[in-house]
Design a protein around this motif. Sequence first.
Motif, PDB file in Angstrom:
ATOM      1  N   ALA A 109      -6.442 -40.782  47.731  1.00 64.05           N
ATOM      2  CA  ALA A 109      -7.481 -39.834  48.161  1.00 64.05           C
ATOM      3  C   ALA A 109      -6.943 -38.408  48.109  1.00 64.05           C
ATOM      4  O   ALA A 109      -7.639 -37.485  47.667  1.00 64.05           O
ATOM      5  CB  ALA A 109      -7.957 -40.169  49.571  1.00 64.05           C
ATOM      6  N   TRP A 110      -5.700 -38.228  48.532  1.00 62.98           N
ATOM      7  CA  TRP A 110      -5.118 -36.879  48.508  1.00 62.98           C
ATOM      8  C   TRP A 110      -4.878 -36.410  47.082  1.00 62.98           C
ATOM      9  O   TRP A 110      -4.990 -35.219  46.798  1.00 62.98           O
ATOM     10  CB  TRP A 110      -3.844 -36.810  49.338  1.00 62.98           C
ATOM     11  N   ARG A 111      -4.549 -37.313  46.177  1.00 66.17           N
ATOM     12  CA  ARG A 111      -4.400 -36.921  44.766  1.00 66.17           C
ATOM     13  C   ARG A 111      -5.748 -36.465  44.189  1.00 66.17           C
ATOM     14  O   ARG A 111      -5.812 -35.486  43.454  1.00 66.17           O
ATOM     15  CB  ARG A 111      -3.854 -38.072  43.936  1.00 66.17           C
ATOM     16  N   ILE A 112      -6.801 -37.188  44.537  1.00 59.35           N
ATOM     17  CA  ILE A 112      -8.133 -36.802  44.070  1.00 59.35           C
ATOM     18  C   ILE A 112      -8.502 -35.434  44.649  1.00 59.35           C
ATOM     19  O   ILE A 112      -9.054 -34.582  43.946  1.00 59.35           O
ATOM     20  CB  ILE A 112      -9.176 -37.878  44.450  1.00 59.35           C
ATOM     21  N   ARG A 113      -8.166 -35.212  45.902  1.00 62.64           N
ATOM     22  CA  ARG A 113      -8.431 -33.915  46.533  1.00 62.64           C
ATOM     23  C   ARG A 113      -7.683 -32.799  45.805  1.00 62.64           C
ATOM     24  O   ARG A 113      -8.243 -31.735  45.525  1.00 62.64           O
ATOM     25  CB  ARG A 113      -8.026 -33.971  48.004  1.00 62.64           C
ATOM     26  N   ARG A 114      -6.412 -33.035  45.481  1.00 61.34           N
ATOM     27  CA  ARG A 114      -5.619 -32.024  44.778  1.00 61.34           C
ATOM     28  C   ARG A 114      -6.190 -31.745  43.388  1.00 61.34           C
ATOM     29  O   ARG A 114      -6.154 -30.610  42.914  1.00 61.34           O
ATOM     30  CB  ARG A 114      -4.151 -32.449  44.719  1.00 61.34           C
ATOM     31  N   MET A 115      -6.710 -32.784  42.722  1.00 63.37           N
ATOM     32  CA  MET A 115      -7.361 -32.560  41.420  1.00 63.37           C
ATOM     33  C   MET A 115      -8.586 -31.668  41.590  1.00 63.37           C
ATOM     34  O   MET A 115      -8.819 -30.756  40.789  1.00 63.37           O
ATOM     35  CB  MET A 115      -7.763 -33.893  40.771  1.00 63.37           C
ATOM     36  N   GLY A 116      -9.368 -31.916  42.615  1.00 62.47           N
ATOM     37  CA  GLY A 116     -10.535 -31.086  42.875  1.00 62.47           C
ATOM     38  C   GLY A 116     -10.162 -29.648  43.168  1.00 62.47           C
ATOM     39  O   GLY A 116     -10.779 -28.713  42.643  1.00 62.47           O
ATOM     40  N   LEU A 117      -9.133 -29.449  43.979  1.00 62.92           N
ATOM     41  CA  LEU A 117      -8.686 -28.091  44.287  1.00 62.92           C
ATOM     42  C   LEU A 117      -8.146 -27.392  43.042  1.00 62.92           C
ATOM     43  O   LEU A 117      -8.335 -26.190  42.864  1.00 62.92           O
ATOM     44  CB  LEU A 117      -7.638 -28.115  45.406  1.00 62.92           C
ATOM     45  N   ALA A 118      -7.487 -28.153  42.169  1.00 62.15           N
ATOM     46  CA  ALA A 118      -6.974 -27.569  40.924  1.00 62.15           C
ATOM     47  C   ALA A 118      -8.129 -27.140  40.014  1.00 62.15           C
ATOM     48  O   ALA A 118      -8.054 -26.097  39.358  1.00 62.15           O
ATOM     49  CB  ALA A 118      -6.063 -28.564  40.202  1.00 62.15           C
ATOM     50  N   LEU A 119      -9.204 -27.922  39.971  1.00 61.65           N
ATOM     51  CA  LEU A 119     -10.374 -27.528  39.180  1.00 61.65           C
ATOM     52  C   LEU A 119     -10.998 -26.245  39.724  1.00 61.65           C
ATOM     53  O   LEU A 119     -11.394 -25.362  38.965  1.00 61.65           O
ATOM     54  CB  LEU A 119     -11.423 -28.642  39.179  1.00 61.65           C
ATOM     55  N   ALA A 121      -9.398 -23.930  41.483  1.00 67.50           N
ATOM     56  CA  ALA A 121      -8.450 -22.844  41.176  1.00 67.50           C
ATOM     57  C   ALA A 121      -8.562 -22.430  39.717  1.00 67.50           C
ATOM     58  O   ALA A 121      -8.532 -21.232  39.398  1.00 67.50           O
ATOM     59  CB  ALA A 121      -7.027 -23.284  41.497  1.00 67.50           C
ATOM     60  N   ASN A 122      -8.708 -23.394  38.831  1.00 68.36           N
ATOM     61  CA  ASN A 122      -8.847 -23.084  37.408  1.00 68.36           C
ATOM     62  C   ASN A 122     -10.087 -22.234  37.158  1.00 68.36           C
ATOM     63  O   ASN A 122     -10.044 -21.260  36.409  1.00 68.36           O
ATOM     64  CB  ASN A 122      -8.911 -24.371  36.588  1.00 68.36           C
ATOM     65  N   ALA A 123     -11.191 -22.595  37.788  1.00 68.92           N
ATOM     66  CA  ALA A 123     -12.430 -21.832  37.606  1.00 68.92           C
ATOM     67  C   ALA A 123     -12.291 -20.417  38.160  1.00 68.92           C
ATOM     68  O   ALA A 123     -12.859 -19.475  37.608  1.00 68.92           O
ATOM     69  CB  ALA A 123     -13.583 -22.549  38.290  1.00 68.92           C
ATOM     70  N   LEU A 124     -11.517 -20.260  39.227  1.00 70.22           N
ATOM     71  CA  LEU A 124     -11.366 -18.941  39.822  1.00 70.22           C
ATOM     72  C   LEU A 124     -10.433 -18.028  39.024  1.00 70.22           C
ATOM     73  O   LEU A 124     -10.657 -16.824  38.968  1.00 70.22           O
ATOM     74  CB  LEU A 124     -10.866 -19.068  41.270  1.00 70.22           C
ATOM     75  N   ILE A 125      -9.400 -18.613  38.403  1.00 68.97           N
ATOM     76  CA  ILE A 125      -8.470 -17.751  37.657  1.00 68.97           C
ATOM     77  C   ILE A 125      -8.852 -17.585  36.192  1.00 68.97           C
ATOM     78  O   ILE A 125      -8.358 -16.677  35.535  1.00 68.97           O
ATOM     79  CB  ILE A 125      -6.998 -18.218  37.771  1.00 68.97           C
ATOM     80  N   SER A 126      -9.739 -18.425  35.684  1.00 70.27           N
ATOM     81  CA  SER A 126     -10.129 -18.316  34.268  1.00 70.27           C
ATOM     82  C   SER A 126     -10.692 -16.950  33.892  1.00 70.27           C
ATOM     83  O   SER A 126     -10.303 -16.400  32.857  1.00 70.27           O
ATOM     84  CB  SER A 126     -11.118 -19.418  33.897  1.00 70.27           C
ATOM     85  N   LEU A 158     -19.534 -25.106  36.706  1.00 70.24           N
ATOM     86  CA  LEU A 158     -19.450 -26.571  36.665  1.00 70.24           C
ATOM     87  C   LEU A 158     -18.090 -27.058  37.145  1.00 70.24           C
ATOM     88  O   LEU A 158     -17.992 -28.089  37.810  1.00 70.24           O
ATOM     89  CB  LEU A 158     -19.738 -27.083  35.253  1.00 70.24           C
ATOM     90  N   SER A 159     -17.043 -26.321  36.831  1.00 64.89           N
ATOM     91  CA  SER A 159     -15.706 -26.691  37.284  1.00 64.89           C
ATOM     92  C   SER A 159     -15.602 -26.594  38.804  1.00 64.89           C
ATOM     93  O   SER A 159     -15.011 -27.461  39.452  1.00 64.89           O
ATOM     94  CB  SER A 159     -14.672 -25.790  36.614  1.00 64.89           C
ATOM     95  N   VAL A 160     -16.169 -25.540  39.384  1.00 65.44           N
ATOM     96  CA  VAL A 160     -16.164 -25.408  40.845  1.00 65.44           C
ATOM     97  C   VAL A 160     -16.953 -26.548  41.478  1.00 65.44           C
ATOM     98  O   VAL A 160     -16.493 -27.183  42.438  1.00 65.44           O
ATOM     99  CB  VAL A 160     -16.729 -24.037  41.287  1.00 65.44           C
ATOM    100  N   LEU A 161     -18.137 -26.841  40.939  1.00 62.50           N
ATOM    101  CA  LEU A 161     -18.948 -27.927  41.495  1.00 62.50           C
ATOM    102  C   LEU A 161     -18.247 -29.279  41.354  1.00 62.50           C
ATOM    103  O   LEU A 161     -18.277 -30.096  42.272  1.00 62.50           O
ATOM    104  CB  LEU A 161     -20.323 -27.955  40.827  1.00 62.50           C
ATOM    105  N   SER A 162     -17.609 -29.515  40.213  1.00 62.39           N
ATOM    106  CA  SER A 162     -16.860 -30.767  40.016  1.00 62.39           C
ATOM    107  C   SER A 162     -15.698 -30.849  40.993  1.00 62.39           C
ATOM    108  O   SER A 162     -15.425 -31.910  41.563  1.00 62.39           O
ATOM    109  CB  SER A 162     -16.348 -30.861  38.583  1.00 62.39           C
ATOM    110  N   GLY A 163     -15.017 -29.733  41.173  1.00 62.62           N
ATOM    111  CA  GLY A 163     -13.902 -29.709  42.126  1.00 62.62           C
ATOM    112  C   GLY A 163     -14.370 -29.992  43.538  1.00 62.62           C
ATOM    113  O   GLY A 163     -13.733 -30.760  44.275  1.00 62.62           O
TER     114      GLY A 163
END
Length: 187
Positions: A109-119, A121-126, A158-163
């Motif tokens: 569950a925590w790995r899935i959470r970290r993937m969501g947070l990474a998505l 973060a990616n949308a914010l820095i892109s 979409l990346s933020v919503l997916s995250g």
Amino acid sequence: MSVVAFPFPAPVEPRLRRIGRIVAVGALLCVAGAVLAVPLLWSSDEMLRHWIATQSPLGARPFTLNLSTRPAGALISLIGLVPVLYALLQLSMLFSRFARGEVFVTDNAWRIRRMGLALIANALISPLVQMLTTINLTRANQPGELVVMFGIEQSHVLSVLSGLALVAFATVMADAVRMWHENSEII
């Protein structure tokens, strides 16, 4: 509402183990491919010009490729890739656990959470990476031809919503794992 709890983890199907191995290895190959693609892209005039013409917001605007814009561009690209690489590594570790038969555990569950947070973060820095790339490619142009472009695209939203969906799913999964463990202790 009736709840059926099993005191022992259900056996994992061979199909899930196979999928787990395939996704874990595939995610690592994507990490390696992405890291190798950056220097290849920034070292090839032809590939870089094609990328700028088709994928970059610069399009047909003038830009300059020289010995200072190439390493800076590669560095900016690698910085922009960090959240994606992190998400892929988390995905690989998650599916490695699936391949080992460890499905309903809190760490997943925590790995899935970290993937969501990474998505997220990616949308914010892109947009920032996009802006730095356009500045880098046009900073050596003639005076008055510096281009600064900042934009938010549909893929960022979409990346933020997916995250956010992954973060919510991870929270539900962590609660489900906790309840499953509590129920298994009662039986």
